[in-house]
Design a protein around this motif. Sequence first.
Motif, PDB file in Angstrom:
ATOM      1  N   PHE A 214       0.825  -1.205   0.000  1.00  0.00           N
ATOM      2  CA  PHE A 214       0.000   0.000   0.000  1.00  0.00           C
ATOM      3  C   PHE A 214       0.862   1.259   0.000  1.00  0.00           C
ATOM      4  CE2 PHE A 214      -3.999  -1.976   2.180  1.00  0.00           C
ATOM      5  CZ  PHE A 214      -4.222  -2.725   1.036  1.00  0.00           C
ATOM      6  N   GLU A 215       2.011   1.195   0.670  1.00  0.00           N
ATOM      7  CA  GLU A 215       2.895   2.355   0.718  1.00  0.00           C
ATOM      8  C   GLU A 215       3.421   2.701  -0.677  1.00  0.00           C
ATOM      9  OE1 GLU A 215       7.158   3.675   2.779  1.00  0.00           O
ATOM     10  OE2 GLU A 215       6.050   1.951   3.551  1.00  0.00           O
ATOM     11  N   HIS A 216       3.757   1.667  -1.457  1.00  0.00           N
ATOM     12  CA  HIS A 216       4.300   1.896  -2.792  1.00  0.00           C
ATOM     13  C   HIS A 216       3.212   2.029  -3.855  1.00  0.00           C
ATOM     14  CE1 HIS A 216       7.893   0.166  -0.765  1.00  0.00           C
ATOM     15  NE2 HIS A 216       8.515   1.039  -1.525  1.00  0.00           N
ATOM     16  N   HIS A 217       2.030   1.500  -3.562  1.00  0.00           N
ATOM     17  CA  HIS A 217       0.932   1.535  -4.528  1.00  0.00           C
ATOM     18  C   HIS A 217      -0.352   1.984  -3.823  1.00  0.00           C
ATOM     19  CE1 HIS A 217       3.450  -0.609  -7.443  1.00  0.00           C
ATOM     20  NE2 HIS A 217       3.741  -1.471  -6.483  1.00  0.00           N
ATOM     21  N   PRO A 218      -0.475   3.264  -3.528  1.00  0.00           N
ATOM     22  CA  PRO A 218      -1.652   3.758  -2.798  1.00  0.00           C
ATOM     23  C   PRO A 218      -2.961   3.493  -3.524  1.00  0.00           C
ATOM     24  CG  PRO A 218      -0.317   5.574  -3.660  1.00  0.00           C
ATOM     25  CD  PRO A 218       0.499   4.339  -3.811  1.00  0.00           C
ATOM     26  N   GLN A 219      -2.914   3.268  -4.830  1.00  0.00           N
ATOM     27  CA  GLN A 219      -4.135   2.969  -5.571  1.00  0.00           C
ATOM     28  C   GLN A 219      -4.766   1.661  -5.092  1.00  0.00           C
ATOM     29  OE1 GLN A 219      -3.604   2.995  -9.811  1.00  0.00           O
ATOM     30  NE2 GLN A 219      -5.688   2.338 -10.254  1.00  0.00           N
ATOM     31  N   ILE A 220      -3.932   0.698  -4.703  1.00  0.00           N
ATOM     32  CA  ILE A 220      -4.463  -0.579  -4.204  1.00  0.00           C
ATOM     33  C   ILE A 220      -5.121  -0.359  -2.845  1.00  0.00           C
ATOM     34  CG2 ILE A 220      -3.907  -2.966  -3.621  1.00  0.00           C
ATOM     35  CD1 ILE A 220      -1.485  -2.775  -5.457  1.00  0.00           C
ATOM     36  N   LYS A 221      -4.484   0.440  -1.998  1.00  0.00           N
ATOM     37  CA  LYS A 221      -5.076   0.778  -0.700  1.00  0.00           C
ATOM     38  C   LYS A 221      -6.415   1.469  -0.887  1.00  0.00           C
ATOM     39  CE  LYS A 221      -4.226   3.437   3.532  1.00  0.00           C
ATOM     40  NZ  LYS A 221      -3.281   4.351   4.229  1.00  0.00           N
ATOM     41  N   ALA A 222      -6.497   2.355  -1.873  1.00  0.00           N
ATOM     42  CA  ALA A 222      -7.740   3.084  -2.130  1.00  0.00           C
ATOM     43  C   ALA A 222      -8.865   2.136  -2.534  1.00  0.00           C
ATOM     44  CB  ALA A 222      -7.511   4.131  -3.210  1.00  0.00           C
ATOM     45  N   VAL A 223      -8.522   1.078  -3.273  1.00  0.00           N
ATOM     46  CA  VAL A 223      -9.534   0.099  -3.663  1.00  0.00           C
ATOM     47  C   VAL A 223     -10.100  -0.599  -2.431  1.00  0.00           C
ATOM     48  CG1 VAL A 223      -9.908  -2.109  -4.821  1.00  0.00           C
ATOM     49  CG2 VAL A 223      -8.645  -0.289  -5.987  1.00  0.00           C
ATOM     50  N   LYS A 224      -9.229  -1.012  -1.527  1.00  0.00           N
ATOM     51  CA  LYS A 224      -9.700  -1.683  -0.308  1.00  0.00           C
ATOM     52  C   LYS A 224     -10.609  -0.754   0.493  1.00  0.00           C
ATOM     53  CE  LYS A 224      -8.176  -3.787   4.036  1.00  0.00           C
ATOM     54  NZ  LYS A 224      -7.039  -4.239   4.868  1.00  0.00           N
ATOM     55  N   GLU A 225     -10.205   0.482   0.666  1.00  0.00           N
ATOM     56  CA  GLU A 225     -11.017   1.440   1.431  1.00  0.00           C
ATOM     57  C   GLU A 225     -12.365   1.672   0.759  1.00  0.00           C
ATOM     58  OE1 GLU A 225      -8.380   4.752   1.574  1.00  0.00           O
ATOM     59  OE2 GLU A 225      -7.314   4.035   3.367  1.00  0.00           O
ATOM     60  N   ALA A 226     -12.357   1.743  -0.567  1.00  0.00           N
ATOM     61  CA  ALA A 226     -13.598   1.973  -1.302  1.00  0.00           C
ATOM     62  C   ALA A 226     -14.549   0.786  -1.176  1.00  0.00           C
ATOM     63  CB  ALA A 226     -13.304   2.265  -2.762  1.00  0.00           C
ATOM     64  N   LEU A 227     -14.016  -0.418  -1.133  1.00  0.00           N
ATOM     65  CA  LEU A 227     -14.874  -1.593  -0.958  1.00  0.00           C
ATOM     66  C   LEU A 227     -15.588  -1.539   0.384  1.00  0.00           C
ATOM     67  CD1 LEU A 227     -12.662  -4.461  -2.449  1.00  0.00           C
ATOM     68  CD2 LEU A 227     -14.770  -3.520  -3.411  1.00  0.00           C
ATOM     69  N   TYR A 228     -14.877  -1.127   1.422  1.00  0.00           N
ATOM     70  CA  TYR A 228     -15.540  -0.965   2.719  1.00  0.00           C
ATOM     71  C   TYR A 228     -16.605   0.125   2.653  1.00  0.00           C
ATOM     72  CZ  TYR A 228     -12.694  -4.165   5.533  1.00  0.00           C
ATOM     73  OH  TYR A 228     -12.106  -5.286   6.078  1.00  0.00           O
ATOM     74  N   GLN A 229     -16.317   1.198   1.952  1.00  0.00           N
ATOM     75  CA  GLN A 229     -17.292   2.280   1.818  1.00  0.00           C
ATOM     76  C   GLN A 229     -18.549   1.821   1.082  1.00  0.00           C
ATOM     77  OE1 GLN A 229     -15.132   5.402  -0.156  1.00  0.00           O
ATOM     78  NE2 GLN A 229     -13.786   5.815   1.608  1.00  0.00           N
TER      79      GLN A 229
END
Length: 267
Positions: A214-229
Amino acid sequence: MIVFPNAKINIGLNVVELRSDGYHNLETVFYPIKIHDALEVVLSDELRFTSSGNFLPGNAADNLCLKAYHLIKKEHDLPPVNIHLHKNIPIGAGLGGGSADAGFFIKLLNEVCEIGLSTETMQNYARQLGADCAFFIGNKPVFAFEKGDRFEEIQLDLAAYYLVLVMPPIHVSTAEAYGGVKPVRSESDLRSALKLPVEEWKALVENNFERSVFEHHPQIKAVKEALYQQGAIYAAMSGSGASVFGIFNKKPDLQKFEQANQVFYDV
């Protein structure tokens, strides 16, 4: 003869320790999902390998199906075969697509060539090709440990839920993922945690690769957060990435994801 090698997701992934052979000991659960390739093997006058669908990087001679053929041929008198792989499972996604092809190829070769290999023997061949290849011989949910090639049966059925997989346009190599992870024994027991309701997994079931990826690829982190949303009761990156899966009580509306990502519904 044609088979359809399916992908898997990792539910929880603890990198426990570095081994003396350079590999890592892991604790994870492999869970088969419906995304699949198509693999055909027929008897031929010479050994051939062709592919279609998603682009396969690297040299075709290094494909795990061919490696599996040559491995088994060392001990069995195999006839030449024509192998065709239609690639649909995303590459660099943490879904075990190449390992699935290898595992299913071993089973298919065993049937087409009437070799008579036992399940255990097929698993032992598969272990020589990759850490998670042997999983696809049985292809049922398992708790995996050591290099990810030793298994214990686990009772886990997510059929009552709706699974979605999102694949961002990012490739995370295994080397990159392992380069950023620090092995540590988990304080919680993964098998015990997965016996709890899925709604309680968020606080207990982790993928150790997520922090550095997630640190190197924040786009992947954003996907996880969006799924929770969007209402996921549990979401996580699979394996070493880059795909992220979400577990929902009902089908979510993820149309906005489809503009920038591959989205697989009801996996």
